[in-house]
Scaffold this active site. Sequence first.
Site, PDB file in Angstrom:
ATOM      1  N   HIS A 176       0.437   3.450   6.321  1.00 11.70           N
ATOM      2  CA  HIS A 176      -1.366   3.074   6.437  1.00 11.70           C
ATOM      3  C   HIS A 176      -1.764   2.218   6.034  1.00 11.70           C
ATOM      4  CE1 HIS A 176      -5.029   5.086   5.325  1.00 11.70           C
ATOM      5  NE2 HIS A 176      -4.967   5.514   4.725  1.00 11.70           N
ATOM      6  N   HIS A 179      -8.671   2.324   6.508  1.00  9.92           N
ATOM      7  CA  HIS A 179      -9.172   2.454   5.345  1.00  9.92           C
ATOM      8  C   HIS A 179      -9.444   1.676   4.082  1.00  9.92           C
ATOM      9  CE1 HIS A 179      -9.152   6.651   7.030  1.00  9.92           C
ATOM     10  NE2 HIS A 179      -9.163   5.957   7.374  1.00  9.92           N
ATOM     11  N   TYR A 181      -7.353   0.465   2.144  1.00 12.78           N
ATOM     12  CA  TYR A 181      -6.502  -0.021   1.127  1.00 12.78           C
ATOM     13  C   TYR A 181      -5.224  -1.397   2.003  1.00 12.78           C
ATOM     14  CZ  TYR A 181      -7.610   4.923   0.794  1.00 12.78           C
ATOM     15  OH  TYR A 181      -8.045   6.843   0.511  1.00 12.78           O
ATOM     16  N   ARG A 228      -0.882   3.401  10.879  1.00 10.88           N
ATOM     17  CA  ARG A 228      -3.041   3.773  11.140  1.00 10.88           C
ATOM     18  C   ARG A 228      -3.268   2.704  10.351  1.00 10.88           C
ATOM     19  NH1 ARG A 228      -6.356   8.605   8.241  1.00 10.88           N
ATOM     20  NH2 ARG A 228      -6.441   9.538   9.809  1.00 10.88           N
ATOM     21  N   GLY A 317      -7.590  16.487  11.880  1.00  6.70           N
ATOM     22  CA  GLY A 317      -7.979  16.740  10.068  1.00  6.70           C
ATOM     23  C   GLY A 317      -8.688  17.424   8.943  1.00  6.70           C
TER      24      GLY A 317
END
Length: 362
Positions: A176, A179, A181, A228, A317
């Site tokens: 990931h 977003h 992060y 991602r 999702g």
Amino acid sequence: MIFSNFNYGQLELSNRIAMAPMTRSRTTQPGDVPNDMMATYYAQRANAGLIITEGAPISAIGRGYSMTPGIYTQAHIDGWKKVTKAIHDQGSKVFIQLWHVGRRSHESITGEQVLSASAIKEADQVFGPLPEGGFGMIETGEPRAMTEQDIQQTIADYVQAAKNAIEAGFDGIEIHAAHGYLLDQFMRLSSNKRSDQYGGSQENRVRFLVEVMQAVVNEIGGDKVAIRVSPHVMEGFAEEDPEIVEVVKKALVALAPMNLAYVHFSENISRYVEAPESFRKEVRDIYPNPIMIAGKLTKESATVLLENNYADLVAFGTPYVTNPDLVARFKNNWPLAEFDADARLSLYGGDEKGYIDYPEYQ
């Protein structure tokens, strides 16, 4: 085309539909251990060609939401084995999403001060322990800038998590880097004010991501590794980044020789701008390997992406929250159960209600 097989490297999928990763916070406490209820949840949805699990923290310091399933203890590995077996028994494949949230957390969740590229806090909230007891949305903590030693330890944590995932029976892992992060924090101007080799130029700001990916690919093989990214999403940041699209494109050029299972673009969530068609064409020009796109897709819009060769795989999702039999509904043109206010309330934490009690279409 959406229902056709997809084969790449050792990955053989029965259709091009993926279940996108979604945080659900249903682990067994203490220890944040995957359990039988989670195995049921994923097995119900194993009509997808590929399931990508909710984000699994690679370490305690990487944890961002309470009750999310880890992948850094033997208990985590053993718990996930139930999940992977349940999915494989239904004929689907599964990648685990490896998660380090960086500054998007709080010391009451991680057990120590949270980390980021630089010591810069952004107004933000995450799902964690409330002062009065129970769980709810809490303000994130003040981060400290990662040292070179922190960076090397985190790379090692990603590698170990990937090894743990293979032991747990996963077909691969998705890192990931979207977003807001940790890896996204290194790529963006507002969160990365470093003056070392991991900050400053676009090449430096993508270095950490590339080093993580190369280390994991070296360990388990590129066809078992995905990533991602979300260059058109501003989640976790107060303002748009004028360089993030170019930085992500530089990352894609560096990732291309690794022959990854796929690159996953997360779009159209939180605060975002729509990805222009020119971006899709540029990505295909510079990146020769499989591409997945997620973000408020419908069967129709997903089919267009596939037919235009902008994507090889399409991920859904929230439709999978309330429609465990999503592929059958798509195939038969059956109506979808709505993702409503009640479904949103049951996203994080809780029990079977709003999790494994959604029926198939009758």
